[in-house]
Design a protein around this motif. Sequence first.
Motif, PDB file in Angstrom:
ATOM      1  N   ASP A  34       0.833  -1.213   0.000  1.00  0.00           N
ATOM      2  CA  ASP A  34       0.000   0.000   0.000  1.00  0.00           C
ATOM      3  C   ASP A  34       0.862   1.255   0.000  1.00  0.00           C
ATOM      4  OD1 ASP A  34      -2.247  -1.564   0.010  1.00  0.00           O
ATOM      5  OD2 ASP A  34      -2.573  -1.423   2.173  1.00  0.00           O
ATOM      6  N   THR A  35       1.924   1.239   0.784  1.00  0.00           N
ATOM      7  CA  THR A  35       2.822   2.396   0.834  1.00  0.00           C
ATOM      8  C   THR A  35       3.516   2.607  -0.498  1.00  0.00           C
ATOM      9  OG1 THR A  35       3.230   2.031   3.202  1.00  0.00           O
ATOM     10  CG2 THR A  35       4.824   3.386   2.014  1.00  0.00           C
ATOM     11  N   THR A  37       2.412   1.657  -3.420  1.00  0.00           N
ATOM     12  CA  THR A  37       1.405   2.099  -4.389  1.00  0.00           C
ATOM     13  C   THR A  37       1.119   3.584  -4.247  1.00  0.00           C
ATOM     14  OG1 THR A  37       0.377  -0.098  -4.391  1.00  0.00           O
ATOM     15  CG2 THR A  37      -0.939   1.732  -5.219  1.00  0.00           C
TER      16      THR A  37
END
Length: 237
Positions: A34-35, A37
């Motif tokens: 997530d980071t 992305t």
Amino acid sequence: MSSLHGAPLHLLAAVTGDAGNPWFSWAYVRDNADTLTAALRQHVELTAVSVLIAVVVAVPLGVLAYRVSWLTGPILALSSVLYTIPSLGLFAVLAPFVGLYATTVVIGLVLYALLVIVRNTLTGLQQVPREVRDAARGMGYGRVGLLTRIELPLSLPSIMTGLRIATVSTVAMVTVGSIVGGYGGFGELILEGFRNNFYKAQIMTATIATVLLALVFDVVLAGIGRLVTPWANRRRA
């Protein structure tokens, strides 16, 4: 001394890093998807916006430098001076006026991208054959028609080359924006990795991602260039 496949463990550690802090780790990529992305999205947005604005500013400047000969030197000199300003110094100068926002990073990136696009636009226009211009004038083209229908289209290969170089450079420069309030895309992760006890996996992952992003931009723009300049492709063939 213990070894793996004949290689001493201390030599393996020098190449791959110690077990707790490797140079690359798929576990880090998986656990921080997530980071990564979010960093990718910010990096792409900053690059795309900056290059788009640079094109909107630089191409008319290149045309102006081509049409008004006495402005050629000043325009190229100004864009060259802007390009040589150290990025840290430029952001420090901009910050008191525009604050520590994404706008600050975009302005800096636009200024750095101007030189290559202006120069390639001017070069492309200067390389249009004189006989082509004469033929167009003989067909009744005025200054505007000659520029928009003949000169700029024939200059597209050179302009696209400048755009590709400027874009790849901008992808790299975005990382410096990490010093401006958290607007540096993958540069944020690189800087954080240094602060976090030199976290090698984070630094290397963000660095590789930046290089791959630059390559993707370059390939996409090369494809667009081939689509918009089919005559140039046939001539090379």
